[in-house]
Design a protein around this motif. Structure first.
Motif, PDB file in Angstrom:
ATOM      1  N   GLU A 203      37.264  25.802  70.231  1.00 22.47           N
ATOM      2  CA  GLU A 203      36.122  25.531  71.109  1.00 22.47           C
ATOM      3  C   GLU A 203      34.891  26.302  70.652  1.00 22.47           C
ATOM      4  OE1 GLU A 203      37.531  26.521  75.013  1.00 22.47           O
ATOM      5  OE2 GLU A 203      38.615  24.624  75.238  1.00 22.47           O
ATOM      6  N   LYS A 204      35.069  27.563  70.275  1.00 25.79           N
ATOM      7  CA  LYS A 204      33.939  28.374  69.799  1.00 25.79           C
ATOM      8  C   LYS A 204      33.392  27.818  68.481  1.00 25.79           C
ATOM      9  CE  LYS A 204      33.280  31.365  72.952  1.00 25.79           C
ATOM     10  NZ  LYS A 204      32.078  31.301  73.743  1.00 25.79           N
TER      11      LYS A 204
ATOM     12  N   ASP B 164      33.547  24.709  67.505  1.00 19.23           N
ATOM     13  CA  ASP B 164      32.832  23.472  67.858  1.00 19.23           C
ATOM     14  C   ASP B 164      31.472  23.790  68.452  1.00 19.23           C
ATOM     15  OD1 ASP B 164      34.965  21.993  66.987  1.00 19.23           O
ATOM     16  OD2 ASP B 164      35.712  21.477  68.988  1.00 19.23           O
ATOM     17  N   GLU B 165      31.429  24.799  69.321  1.00 16.94           N
ATOM     18  CA  GLU B 165      30.167  25.195  69.934  1.00 16.94           C
ATOM     19  C   GLU B 165      29.183  25.688  68.871  1.00 16.94           C
ATOM     20  OE1 GLU B 165      28.580  28.533  73.109  1.00 16.94           O
ATOM     21  OE2 GLU B 165      30.666  27.875  73.233  1.00 16.94           O
ATOM     22  N   ASN B 166      29.682  26.466  67.915  1.00 17.02           N
ATOM     23  CA  ASN B 166      28.820  26.946  66.834  1.00 17.02           C
ATOM     24  C   ASN B 166      28.281  25.796  66.001  1.00 17.02           C
ATOM     25  OD1 ASN B 166      29.075  29.607  67.578  1.00 17.02           O
ATOM     26  ND2 ASN B 166      30.691  30.066  66.103  1.00 17.02           N
TER      27      ASN B 166
ATOM     28  N   ARG C 236      27.824  22.686  67.051  1.00 17.39           N
ATOM     29  CA  ARG C 236      26.845  21.979  67.863  1.00 17.39           C
ATOM     30  C   ARG C 236      25.508  22.728  67.878  1.00 17.39           C
ATOM     31  NH1 ARG C 236      31.122  20.807  71.617  1.00 17.39           N
ATOM     32  NH2 ARG C 236      30.585  22.733  72.676  1.00 17.39           N
ATOM     33  N   LEU C 237      25.579  24.055  68.020  1.00 20.88           N
ATOM     34  CA  LEU C 237      24.348  24.846  68.038  1.00 20.88           C
ATOM     35  C   LEU C 237      23.657  24.802  66.681  1.00 20.88           C
ATOM     36  CD1 LEU C 237      25.469  27.953  70.115  1.00 20.88           C
ATOM     37  CD2 LEU C 237      23.871  26.164  70.821  1.00 20.88           C
TER      38      LEU C 237
ATOM     39  N   LYS D 102      22.071  21.468  66.404  1.00 23.32           N
ATOM     40  CA  LYS D 102      20.956  21.334  67.358  1.00 23.32           C
ATOM     41  C   LYS D 102      19.704  22.020  66.847  1.00 23.32           C
ATOM     42  CE  LYS D 102      20.008  21.748  72.299  1.00 23.32           C
ATOM     43  NZ  LYS D 102      20.565  22.173  73.577  1.00 23.32           N
TER      44      LYS D 102
END
Length: 98
Positions: free
Chosen positions: A86-87, A89-91, A93-94, A97
């Protein structure tokens, strides 16, 4: 006449928007349900994995406390792996972005 037609079109659009909002809510609810089912499946698979490993070598004597500890540890490892994914994936996405 034109005003009446315009009111009808606006009313139809409002109805369509409400339907989409309802469907969106349903989709969100279903996604949450799928997520919960995946989590429960992972727990069951983890427990089954540990039990199979234990039963493979021992036919008569089974230390249930040891098995429970192994299940708990395996669940913790799986949870940590999930958090890592999850982390990551979040990284991603960021990074995408910005």
């Amino acid at each position: 006449q034109n005003e009446k037609e315009l009111q009808d079109v606006v009313k139809q659009q409002e109805e369509k928007m409400l339907q989409l909002i309802d469907k969106s809510g349903e989709v969100m609810r279903l996604k949450a349900e799928v997520s919960e089912l995946k989590r429960l499946l992972q727990l069951a698979e983890t427990e089954a994995k540990v039990l199979w490993e234990e039963m493979r070598g021992k036919e008569h004597q089974v230390d249930t406390a040891y098995i429970q500890e192994r299940v708990m540890l395996r669940r913790e490892v799986d949870k940590l792996r999930l958090l890592l994914v999850e982390k990551e994936d979040e990284n991603i996405r960021l990074t995408d972005k910005y």
